[in-house]
Design a protein around this motif. Sequence first.
Motif, PDB file in Angstrom:
ATOM      1  N   ASN A  53      -8.733   0.037  -6.988  1.00 53.64           N
ATOM      2  CA  ASN A  53      -7.851  -0.089  -5.820  1.00 53.64           C
ATOM      3  C   ASN A  53      -7.396   1.249  -5.233  1.00 53.64           C
ATOM      4  O   ASN A  53      -6.323   1.350  -4.656  1.00 53.64           O
ATOM      5  N   CYS A  54      -8.240   2.293  -5.413  1.00 58.91           N
ATOM      6  CA  CYS A  54      -7.966   3.587  -4.785  1.00 58.91           C
ATOM      7  C   CYS A  54      -8.930   3.769  -3.609  1.00 58.91           C
ATOM      8  O   CYS A  54     -10.139   3.662  -3.793  1.00 58.91           O
TER       9      CYS A  54
ATOM     10  N   LYS B 186       0.043  -2.151  -4.914  1.00 58.99           N
ATOM     11  CA  LYS B 186      -1.217  -2.792  -5.280  1.00 58.99           C
ATOM     12  C   LYS B 186      -2.411  -1.883  -4.947  1.00 58.99           C
ATOM     13  O   LYS B 186      -3.452  -1.954  -5.576  1.00 58.99           O
ATOM     14  N   LYS B 187      -2.235  -1.053  -3.920  1.00 53.93           N
ATOM     15  CA  LYS B 187      -3.350  -0.203  -3.481  1.00 53.93           C
ATOM     16  C   LYS B 187      -2.842   1.176  -3.080  1.00 53.93           C
ATOM     17  O   LYS B 187      -1.714   1.303  -2.580  1.00 53.93           O
TER      18      LYS B 187
ATOM     19  N   VAL C 285       0.847  -1.190   0.000  1.00 55.79           N
ATOM     20  CA  VAL C 285       0.000   0.000   0.000  1.00 55.79           C
ATOM     21  C   VAL C 285       0.886   1.244   0.000  1.00 55.79           C
ATOM     22  O   VAL C 285       1.882   1.298   0.726  1.00 55.79           O
TER      23      VAL C 285
ATOM     24  N   ILE D 121     -10.246  -1.982   2.502  1.00 55.98           N
ATOM     25  CA  ILE D 121      -8.870  -2.275   2.073  1.00 55.98           C
ATOM     26  C   ILE D 121      -8.489  -3.715   2.412  1.00 55.98           C
ATOM     27  O   ILE D 121      -7.870  -4.407   1.613  1.00 55.98           O
TER      28      ILE D 121
ATOM     29  N   LYS E 231      -6.488  -0.063 -12.984  1.00 58.47           N
ATOM     30  CA  LYS E 231      -6.121  -0.355 -11.601  1.00 58.47           C
ATOM     31  C   LYS E 231      -4.822   0.378 -11.248  1.00 58.47           C
ATOM     32  O   LYS E 231      -3.958   0.568 -12.102  1.00 58.47           O
TER      33      LYS E 231
END
Length: 444
Positions: free
Chosen positions: A398-399, A279-280, A7, A425, A265
């Motif tokens: 993924n926001c 990833k996020k 993250v 999340i 993404k």
Amino acid sequence: MDEEYDVIVLGTGLKECILSGLLSVDGLKVLHMDRNDYYGGESTSLNLIQLWKKFRGNDKPPAHLGSSRDYNVDMIPKFMMANGTLVRVLIHTDVTKYLYFKAVDGSYVFSKGKVHKVPATDMEALKSPLMGIFEKRRARKFFIYVQDYDEKDPKTHEGMDLTRVTTRELIGKYGLDDNTVDFIGHALALHRDDRYLDEPALDTVKRMKLYAESIARFQGGSPYIYPLYGLGELPQAFARLSAVYGGTYMLNKPECKVEFDDEGKVSGVTSEGETAKCKKVVCDPSYLPNKIRKIGRVARAIAIMSHPIPNTNDSHSVQIILPQKQLGRRSDMYVFCCSYSHNVAPKGKFIAFVSTEAETDHPGTELKPGIDLLGPVDEIFFDIYDRYEPVNEPSLDNCFISTSYDATTHFESTVMDVLNMYTMITGKVLDLSVDLSAASAAEE
């Protein structure tokens, strides 16, 4: 910076810092960046010179206000409920070892043109000048029902299912008048408008119980606590915590551009020509302006004074809630005051805030009912800022974007946003069954 993270968190506002701390404790690899060279984002804390630059455009505050560095003026001031969710989150992450809390002296409500202490128990209800003698008896009966109510014990329910009965119906059973309902709903249960009256009563009863339990916790005149040196301590405490768990913090990173792959993404964040993969992304609304919408504005006044707020029993720290109905408005107004006793100003100085959801373009006029309660002020600043909420679908991009801070002077709505984001999340619900005694009050 060319590493891969689970993250990346953008912005060091309070919500982002809490999430960064929670995710680090969960064992995720977190990179936390901010385009500013200071912690806190919108919820930062300013000294006197910074305050002057922001609102007066120069760095020469008058000498009679005292030393600049003795001021810690929170831009989004909020008290914490002593037994509330935020304190549970702080204990869960063990960040409490970096913070000292002090009880807040007073909790007041504006009713029929006057400021009154908020009664929280059946005994206080009997003494309160908010109500006449017969109303006091009715209110006392209602308070006793709430104090004795136990979700798991049907004997305490008096034949009512509070997941179905509305607050209006429950209060109707006790025959309470509108002014009493006003202070119960807005100053005890901390609802921001009157929609709660037509919603199931269980939420309001739980909120009232939280208020009473929080008051009992520190034996103070209010259910609230506040960190010494103000809220600016919180983001820094979380930064320390994150570092303990291997998280990385970087301030003063220009741009912070979020990168996306062909499917839309998140793939990483670029700053100064380097891209960190992830990833996020977790961020405040300012980092992804095309994924948010404006939902309102907050009008606020910040005053520096040399005395406590009148009619608050000389409280050095206090919250006053002005329910919308008392003002003929659509939303409540809040007054927040703290002082040198929480180390946020030099000795003898008090900082007061008045805030509300803006309904006009004239903060000065709109905030008048709250400002009128303050008495003489040494200096006053006015400000209006926009509030945003995310419109994206986090499961697709993924926001995870936080909602802007509202006008309330307590943390209950802020921390609900954090917990909902945490669940989105991670897919789990945060376990908040903690030993509340871990957040000790600072020694006098």
